[in-house]
Design a protein around this motif. Structure first.
Motif, PDB file in Angstrom:
ATOM      1  N   ASP A  85     -12.773  30.406  -5.381  1.00 14.55           N
ATOM      2  CA  ASP A  85     -12.609  31.883  -4.965  1.00 14.55           C
ATOM      3  C   ASP A  85     -12.206  31.836  -3.335  1.00 14.55           C
ATOM      4  OD1 ASP A  85     -12.805  33.168  -7.391  1.00 14.55           O
ATOM      5  OD2 ASP A  85     -15.155  33.432  -6.997  1.00 14.55           O
ATOM      6  N   ASP A  88     -10.063  34.728  -2.258  1.00 17.54           N
ATOM      7  CA  ASP A  88     -10.909  35.966  -2.391  1.00 17.54           C
ATOM      8  C   ASP A  88     -11.925  36.048  -0.926  1.00 17.54           C
ATOM      9  OD1 ASP A  88      -9.817  36.712  -5.007  1.00 17.54           O
ATOM     10  OD2 ASP A  88     -11.371  35.336  -5.872  1.00 17.54           O
ATOM     11  N   ASN A 116     -14.501  40.291  -6.974  1.00 19.43           N
ATOM     12  CA  ASN A 116     -14.907  40.301  -5.658  1.00 19.43           C
ATOM     13  C   ASN A 116     -14.405  41.490  -4.843  1.00 19.43           C
ATOM     14  OD1 ASN A 116     -15.811  37.417  -5.289  1.00 19.43           O
ATOM     15  ND2 ASN A 116     -13.747  36.771  -5.955  1.00 19.43           N
TER      16      ASN A 116
END
Length: 168
Positions: A85, A88, A116
């Motif tokens: 991630d 993100d 997210n």
């Protein structure tokens, strides 16, 4: 970083809304909508930020997409961290940072559909910012629609632009 008081030599009025685009290209790799998204953003106010995030813009299959984004004035942000991630996290950090310094009415357009956004949207709204989410059908977190001020699927963008033109 953009000085929100003076943008490209023009003094901004208190009523003029600023618009920022933050795009998770790893999540929604659809460069075909880049120009339409800019037109949509410009219909909402003065576009001050256009960022597109991906792990590797140098991959052979992404070079032409990057060129298209750059030609439209987007900043293609390479995310080099090798953690889950990472895109993100970078997007959320940059977006939150901009919201913290923005003194004017501000709309944040987030092109992403993953979970997210559940953390980012309330942070932006608590700072008095409007949040519009564009997601890809079948790849969206269902809570984003409930949390965002507005929610659309990216493939709806051409029709959305037409309805904005008719309303103007």
């Amino acid at each position: 970083m953009t000085d929100n008081h003076l943008v490209i030599g023009k003094q901004l009025s208190q009523q003029q809304s600023l618009v920022s685009i933050y795009w998770d290209y790893q999540n929604i790799p659809d460069v075909k909508q880049a120009k339409n998204l800019l037109l949509f953003a410009a219909s909402l106010g003065y576009v001050v930020t256009r960022k597109v995030y991906d792990k590797n813009w140098q991959q052979r299959n992404k070079i032409s997409q990057k060129r298209t984004f750059v030609n439209l004035g987007y900043d293609c942000v390479p995310v080099v961290q090798k953690i889950h991630d990472a895109v993100d996290f970078c997007l959320c950090y940059d977006c939150s940072d901009e919201a913290a310094i923005s003194l004017y009415p501000h709309t944040f357009i987030i092109v992403s559909g993953d979970g997210n956004g559940e953390i980012l949207i309330p942070k932006l709204q608590n700072k008095g910012k409007k949040v519009i989410i564009f997601a890809r059908p079948g790849n969206e977190n269902k809570n984003l629609e409930r949390l965002a001020n507005e929610f659309y699927f990216l493939d709806e963008l051409p029709n959305l632009l037409e309805s904005y033109k008719l309303a103007a």
